[in-house]
Design a protein around this motif. Structure first.
Motif, PDB file in Angstrom:
ATOM      1  N   TRP A  20       2.976  -2.530 -10.111  1.00  0.00           N
ATOM      2  CA  TRP A  20       1.871  -1.600 -10.040  1.00  0.00           C
ATOM      3  C   TRP A  20       2.232  -0.213  -9.279  1.00  0.00           C
ATOM      4  CZ3 TRP A  20      -1.130  -0.817 -13.927  1.00  0.00           C
ATOM      5  CH2 TRP A  20      -1.834  -1.982 -14.524  1.00  0.00           C
ATOM      6  N   ALA A  21       2.910  -0.462  -8.261  1.00  0.00           N
ATOM      7  CA  ALA A  21       3.282   0.589  -7.584  1.00  0.00           C
ATOM      8  C   ALA A  21       4.201   1.485  -8.097  1.00  0.00           C
ATOM      9  CB  ALA A  21       3.900   0.132  -5.906  1.00  0.00           C
ATOM     10  N   ALA A  22       5.376   1.020  -8.939  1.00  0.00           N
ATOM     11  CA  ALA A  22       6.444   1.642  -9.617  1.00  0.00           C
ATOM     12  C   ALA A  22       5.485   2.314 -10.738  1.00  0.00           C
ATOM     13  CB  ALA A  22       7.158   0.695 -10.380  1.00  0.00           C
ATOM     14  N   ILE A  23       4.626   1.672 -11.293  1.00  0.00           N
ATOM     15  CA  ILE A  23       3.824   2.501 -12.444  1.00  0.00           C
ATOM     16  C   ILE A  23       2.912   3.618 -11.959  1.00  0.00           C
ATOM     17  CG2 ILE A  23       1.901   1.871 -14.084  1.00  0.00           C
ATOM     18  CD1 ILE A  23       2.775  -0.878 -14.538  1.00  0.00           C
ATOM     19  N   ARG A  24       2.222   3.299 -10.999  1.00  0.00           N
ATOM     20  CA  ARG A  24       1.382   4.475 -10.579  1.00  0.00           C
ATOM     21  C   ARG A  24       2.525   5.751 -10.064  1.00  0.00           C
ATOM     22  NH1 ARG A  24      -1.236   0.112  -7.686  1.00  0.00           N
ATOM     23  NH2 ARG A  24       0.020   0.833  -5.916  1.00  0.00           N
ATOM     24  N   LEU A  25       3.160   5.381  -9.216  1.00  0.00           N
ATOM     25  CA  LEU A  25       4.069   6.509  -8.879  1.00  0.00           C
ATOM     26  C   LEU A  25       4.986   7.178  -9.898  1.00  0.00           C
ATOM     27  CD1 LEU A  25       6.009   4.936  -5.653  1.00  0.00           C
ATOM     28  CD2 LEU A  25       4.207   6.700  -5.778  1.00  0.00           C
ATOM     29  N   THR A  26       5.248   6.215 -10.976  1.00  0.00           N
ATOM     30  CA  THR A  26       6.058   7.150 -12.075  1.00  0.00           C
ATOM     31  C   THR A  26       4.977   7.849 -13.018  1.00  0.00           C
ATOM     32  OG1 THR A  26       7.545   5.121 -12.391  1.00  0.00           O
ATOM     33  CG2 THR A  26       7.142   6.561 -14.159  1.00  0.00           C
ATOM     34  N   VAL A  27       3.789   7.318 -13.010  1.00  0.00           N
ATOM     35  CA  VAL A  27       2.607   8.170 -13.813  1.00  0.00           C
ATOM     36  C   VAL A  27       2.245   9.517 -13.200  1.00  0.00           C
ATOM     37  CG1 VAL A  27       0.102   8.233 -14.509  1.00  0.00           C
ATOM     38  CG2 VAL A  27       1.700   6.009 -14.941  1.00  0.00           C
ATOM     39  N   GLU A  28       2.234   9.492 -11.718  1.00  0.00           N
ATOM     40  CA  GLU A  28       1.849  10.601 -10.921  1.00  0.00           C
ATOM     41  C   GLU A  28       2.873  11.524 -10.714  1.00  0.00           C
ATOM     42  OE1 GLU A  28       0.681   8.980  -7.209  1.00  0.00           O
ATOM     43  OE2 GLU A  28      -1.087   7.927  -8.328  1.00  0.00           O
ATOM     44  N   ARG A  29       4.590  11.166 -10.710  1.00  0.00           N
ATOM     45  CA  ARG A  29       5.350  12.005 -10.386  1.00  0.00           C
ATOM     46  C   ARG A  29       6.413  12.255 -11.304  1.00  0.00           C
ATOM     47  NH1 ARG A  29       7.044   9.466  -4.154  1.00  0.00           N
ATOM     48  NH2 ARG A  29       5.182   9.157  -3.257  1.00  0.00           N
ATOM     49  N   GLY A  30       6.592  11.274 -12.433  1.00  0.00           N
ATOM     50  CA  GLY A  30       7.565  11.285 -13.269  1.00  0.00           C
ATOM     51  C   GLY A  30       8.625  10.439 -13.006  1.00  0.00           C
ATOM     52  N   TYR A  31       9.349   9.764 -13.837  1.00  0.00           N
ATOM     53  CA  TYR A  31      10.385   8.657 -13.783  1.00  0.00           C
ATOM     54  C   TYR A  31      11.451   9.197 -12.646  1.00  0.00           C
ATOM     55  CZ  TYR A  31      13.659   5.133 -14.764  1.00  0.00           C
ATOM     56  OH  TYR A  31      14.650   3.985 -14.706  1.00  0.00           O
ATOM     57  N   ASP A  32      12.020  10.315 -13.171  1.00  0.00           N
ATOM     58  CA  ASP A  32      13.278  10.761 -12.114  1.00  0.00           C
ATOM     59  C   ASP A  32      12.803  10.969 -10.674  1.00  0.00           C
ATOM     60  OD1 ASP A  32      14.838  10.673 -14.538  1.00  0.00           O
ATOM     61  OD2 ASP A  32      14.518  12.665 -15.087  1.00  0.00           O
ATOM     62  N   ASN A  33      11.686  11.226 -10.556  1.00  0.00           N
ATOM     63  CA  ASN A  33      11.167  11.574  -9.022  1.00  0.00           C
ATOM     64  C   ASN A  33      10.719  10.311  -8.242  1.00  0.00           C
ATOM     65  OD1 ASN A  33      11.551  14.337  -9.890  1.00  0.00           O
ATOM     66  ND2 ASN A  33       9.646  14.362 -10.780  1.00  0.00           N
ATOM     67  N   VAL A  34      10.866   9.153  -8.843  1.00  0.00           N
ATOM     68  CA  VAL A  34      10.593   8.037  -8.173  1.00  0.00           C
ATOM     69  C   VAL A  34      11.823   7.432  -7.551  1.00  0.00           C
ATOM     70  CG1 VAL A  34       9.197   5.957  -8.161  1.00  0.00           C
ATOM     71  CG2 VAL A  34       8.314   7.909  -9.106  1.00  0.00           C
ATOM     72  N   ARG A  35      11.914   6.852  -6.328  1.00  0.00           N
ATOM     73  CA  ARG A  35      13.050   6.109  -5.685  1.00  0.00           C
ATOM     74  C   ARG A  35      12.543   4.741  -5.480  1.00  0.00           C
ATOM     75  NH1 ARG A  35      14.482   8.765  -0.483  1.00  0.00           N
ATOM     76  NH2 ARG A  35      12.116   8.661  -0.515  1.00  0.00           N
ATOM     77  N   ILE A  36      13.554   3.811  -5.346  1.00  0.00           N
ATOM     78  CA  ILE A  36      13.011   2.513  -5.077  1.00  0.00           C
ATOM     79  C   ILE A  36      12.494   2.403  -3.721  1.00  0.00           C
ATOM     80  CG2 ILE A  36      13.954   0.270  -4.499  1.00  0.00           C
ATOM     81  CD1 ILE A  36      16.146   0.583  -6.737  1.00  0.00           C
ATOM     82  N   GLU A  37      12.767   3.194  -2.770  1.00  0.00           N
ATOM     83  CA  GLU A  37      12.212   3.442  -1.372  1.00  0.00           C
ATOM     84  C   GLU A  37      10.780   3.653  -1.460  1.00  0.00           C
ATOM     85  OE1 GLU A  37      16.450   4.113  -0.975  1.00  0.00           O
ATOM     86  OE2 GLU A  37      15.086   4.575  -2.360  1.00  0.00           O
ATOM     87  N   ASP A  38      10.473   4.525  -2.373  1.00  0.00           N
ATOM     88  CA  ASP A  38       9.181   5.001  -2.695  1.00  0.00           C
ATOM     89  C   ASP A  38       8.175   3.898  -3.089  1.00  0.00           C
ATOM     90  OD1 ASP A  38       9.769   7.540  -2.035  1.00  0.00           O
ATOM     91  OD2 ASP A  38      10.421   8.255  -4.067  1.00  0.00           O
ATOM     92  N   ILE A  39       8.684   3.195  -4.116  1.00  0.00           N
ATOM     93  CA  ILE A  39       8.028   2.179  -4.602  1.00  0.00           C
ATOM     94  C   ILE A  39       7.561   0.963  -3.468  1.00  0.00           C
ATOM     95  CG2 ILE A  39       7.733   0.023  -6.276  1.00  0.00           C
ATOM     96  CD1 ILE A  39      10.025   1.950  -8.099  1.00  0.00           C
ATOM     97  N   ALA A  40       8.757   0.671  -2.726  1.00  0.00           N
ATOM     98  CA  ALA A  40       8.470  -0.275  -1.743  1.00  0.00           C
ATOM     99  C   ALA A  40       7.716   0.117  -0.719  1.00  0.00           C
ATOM    100  CB  ALA A  40      10.187  -0.432  -0.959  1.00  0.00           C
ATOM    101  N   ALA A  41       7.544   1.450  -0.378  1.00  0.00           N
ATOM    102  CA  ALA A  41       6.715   2.149   0.681  1.00  0.00           C
ATOM    103  C   ALA A  41       5.296   1.975   0.121  1.00  0.00           C
ATOM    104  CB  ALA A  41       7.040   3.277   1.139  1.00  0.00           C
ATOM    105  N   GLU A  42       5.160   2.290  -1.010  1.00  0.00           N
ATOM    106  CA  GLU A  42       3.610   2.141  -1.697  1.00  0.00           C
ATOM    107  C   GLU A  42       3.185   0.794  -1.711  1.00  0.00           C
ATOM    108  OE1 GLU A  42       0.748   4.007  -4.173  1.00  0.00           O
ATOM    109  OE2 GLU A  42       2.222   4.918  -2.860  1.00  0.00           O
ATOM    110  N   ALA A  43       4.128  -0.104  -1.916  1.00  0.00           N
ATOM    111  CA  ALA A  43       3.567  -1.511  -1.676  1.00  0.00           C
ATOM    112  C   ALA A  43       3.575  -2.083  -0.239  1.00  0.00           C
ATOM    113  CB  ALA A  43       4.528  -2.411  -2.824  1.00  0.00           C
ATOM    114  N   GLY A  44       3.879  -1.575   0.492  1.00  0.00           N
ATOM    115  CA  GLY A  44       3.789  -1.976   1.754  1.00  0.00           C
ATOM    116  C   GLY A  44       4.969  -3.018   2.152  1.00  0.00           C
ATOM    117  N   VAL A  45       6.078  -2.918   1.562  1.00  0.00           N
ATOM    118  CA  VAL A  45       7.117  -3.893   1.897  1.00  0.00           C
ATOM    119  C   VAL A  45       8.505  -2.948   1.969  1.00  0.00           C
ATOM    120  CG1 VAL A  45       6.134  -5.561   0.243  1.00  0.00           C
ATOM    121  CG2 VAL A  45       7.663  -4.192  -0.643  1.00  0.00           C
ATOM    122  N   SER A  46       9.577  -3.798   2.462  1.00  0.00           N
ATOM    123  CA  SER A  46      10.899  -3.184   2.701  1.00  0.00           C
ATOM    124  C   SER A  46      11.653  -3.085   1.410  1.00  0.00           C
ATOM    125  CB  SER A  46      11.701  -4.015   3.536  1.00  0.00           C
ATOM    126  OG  SER A  46      12.026  -5.361   2.867  1.00  0.00           O
TER     127      SER A  46
END
Length: 205
Positions: A20-46
């Motif tokens: 869900w973090a990956a989906i939310r961030l991609t919807v908000e920022r666009g696919y190319d503007n989302v990094r794995i680090e961003d997804i992990a931080a959004e979900a509260g994990v490493s």
């Protein structure tokens, strides 16, 4: 619930949170503007935890599609014996689409969210992942249809045909929801599409 059951539930919750973090961030920022680090931080994990679940951000995004297919297949397996196949599939689809999110939220989604979803679904880099998820979904649904109808998913046409039609129908529902000029109820769309199939797909009047 024993310790093993708790661990499995925690793992599933983490997987869902990452997707869900990956989906939310991609919807908000666009696919190319989302990094794995961003997804992990959004979900509260490493990022290491992310890598334990997914090999790429594309896999994380499409994971909900896989989960929904499994949920539909399992819900279909639990439907009452003797229930007409398209009734059972309709109710199973409703249960699957409710996985982790309401079928109806009581209010229309924001237009910016819908537009972001449109872009995400159309993203060329995700098409391969969506195709793999669709193929896996058809395989799972065909197995359950075969169980319910006493047919062989490996040899008989019927379960594979039904599974293919179900996959096409679910794609149609999603596209119709995304492209509608006005917000539509996902439940109404599902019942409309599967109702047409149950009726033999008559020509529109």
């Amino acid at each position: 619930m024993d310790a093993r059951g708790l661990r499995e539930r925690k793992k599933q919750e983490t997987r869902i949170a990452l997707s869900w973090a990956a989906i939310r961030l991609t919807v908000e920022r666009g696919y190319d503007n989302v990094r794995i680090e961003d997804i992990a931080a959004e979900a509260g994990v490493s990022t290491r935890t992310f890598s334990n679940y997914f090999g790429s951000k594309g896999e994380a995004i499409v994971a909900r599609h896989h989960d929904r297919a499994r949920a539909i297949a399992e819900a279909l397996r639990q439907r009452p014996e003797g229930e007409p196949i398209w009734t059972a599939i309709t109710e199973a689809a409703l249960a699957g689409f409710a996985l982790g999110e309401p079928v109806t939220e009581g209010r229309p989604p924001e237009q910016s969210w819908v537009e972001g979803l449109r872009l995400m679904v159309a993203e060329p880099a995700l098409q391969g992942e969506f195709q793999k998820a669709g193929a896996a979904a058809e395989t799972e649904i065909a197995l359950v249809v075969a169980e319910r109808t006493g047919t062989d998913a490996a040899k008989d046409v019927y379960p594979r045909l039904v599974a293919g039609v179900v996959g096409a129908a679910l794609n149609t529902v999603t596209q119709q929801w995304l492209l509608a000029d006005r917000p539509q109820s996902m439940e109404e769309l599902l019942r409309d599409v599967f109702g047409r199939l149950a009726a033999g797909l008559p020509e529109p009047r």
